[in-house]
Design an enzyme around this catalytic site. Structure first.
Site, PDB file in Angstrom:
ATOM      1  N   SER A 116      41.390  42.732  36.968  1.00  0.00           N
ATOM      2  CA  SER A 116      42.134  41.934  37.950  1.00  0.00           C
ATOM      3  C   SER A 116      43.414  41.396  37.336  1.00  0.00           C
ATOM      4  O   SER A 116      44.490  41.453  37.945  1.00  0.00           O
ATOM      5  CB  SER A 116      41.299  40.735  38.421  1.00  0.00           C
ATOM      6  N   HIS A 173      44.975  35.077  41.257  1.00  0.00           N
ATOM      7  CA  HIS A 173      43.603  35.574  41.148  1.00  0.00           C
ATOM      8  C   HIS A 173      42.683  34.877  42.151  1.00  0.00           C
ATOM      9  O   HIS A 173      41.840  35.506  42.797  1.00  0.00           O
ATOM     10  CB  HIS A 173      43.116  35.322  39.705  1.00  0.00           C
TER      11      HIS A 173
END
Lengths: 206, 206
Positions: free
Chosen positions: B13, B39
């Site tokens: 990510s 995020h």
């Protein structure tokens, strides 16, 4: 200048949201849920991204009336759901992410605690609504349990957020036979999942 | 297909986020906080909206090393902050929204519980970082206490979300002399406030 009365603030927000999202092709119940999602995110783009299986709100309400528990993937989401309102129908709010056995199993297998937590919850007796706001892996696991292990999942509010797996896990949920409310794309999160669950509780009256 | 190892998911990510947000005009510490915000929200548009007072991360870290408590506006945000990490430095995570006296005072005055909760917290002794993820009224109240009542507020992570007052309260914070990390516009929420606080804790090492 700024408003301080919580009821007035909410009423004003809801009027602004109504105006900004305009007409949507959805039921009255669906619109109430959509407005809560926009309220929680301040993101009007999400108004057209909320996805409902047929009669989703009514199915969730029926489960709650039957005393279903609500299982969340993370404690943050648990904190956001109106526990008092759920308790009126006999259901409990639960989260197994910090359960000792779940943590041990995650450590041992290298899988996420979220997977182990929903695996444990799905095997408990009784009706359950799963609310997954954070972990795509938890949502994938519920889909797998439903499909491969014949553990019928009653209902999922599935809005995991993120770059890896979130959009894909929600897409799979929308294609599945599990009654659900979800959100297209990468966005989501605990606040949005909580807003969906609370919208359902609030529609049930007192 | 899907990944199940939590460390790998996070690393992947973060690589995707790095690529998508590209170069930003900010310090290394600020970039770490910005990446955590993206995020938590899966919203790359927010990368250019995070606002830092000069040396904000370092100031917050200094306060934490001095044993500052972190006070949140809502329990959902409290659930999202790494309490164990904070405790290493002697600080406690606190939220007064369900405090009995706070609830009584809110009922009596018609003001929000969030206002009463931060009013109570700000008057306690000791260093404090306020994390406001939900309630613009709480943020306005902290700004008022700082300005009118001469109660020096040490630090605010202020990212309330919503249609009424959220953007305005953050704008006022950014104009104030209070050290802060905030977010331009209507968006925000508990997950974003938690991600900012956690980014600061994670930068402190073990």
């Amino acid at each position: 200048m700024e408003e301080n009365n919580p009821r007035e603030i909410e009423a004003k927000s809801m009027r602004m949201i109504d105006e900004e999202i305009g007409n949507l092709n959805c039921t009255e119940a669906e619109r109430k849920t959509i407005k809560r999602v926009v309220h929680a995110s301040a993101d009007t783009d999400l108004a057209t991204k909320v996805s409902f299986s047929p009669g989703a709100a009514e199915k969730a309400q029926k489960l709650i009336r039957e005393g279903a528990d609500i299982i969340t993937d993370v404690t943050m989401l648990k904190s956001g759901i109106n526990e008092r309102k759920l308790a009126q129908y006999g259901g409990e709010l639960k989260c197994f992410i910090r359960d000792e056995k779940v943590m041990e199993a995650a450590e041992k297998t290298g899988l996420t605690r979220s997977i182990m937590a929903v695996r444990k919850a799905a095997k408990l007796p009784g009706k359950k609504i799963f609310a997954i706001g954070n972990a795509p892996t938890a949502l994938f696991e519920l889909l797998r349990l439903n499909e491969e292990e014949n553990l019928k999942i009653d209902f999922i509010v599935g809005t995991p957020v993120g770059f890896v797996g979130a959009a894909e896990s929600k897409e799979e949920l929308m294609q599945s036979d599990i009654p659900h409310i979800s959100l297209e794309g990468r966005k989501g999160g605990s606040a949005i999942a909580a807003s969906i669950v609370n919208s359902i509780l609030y529609m049930m009256g007192d």
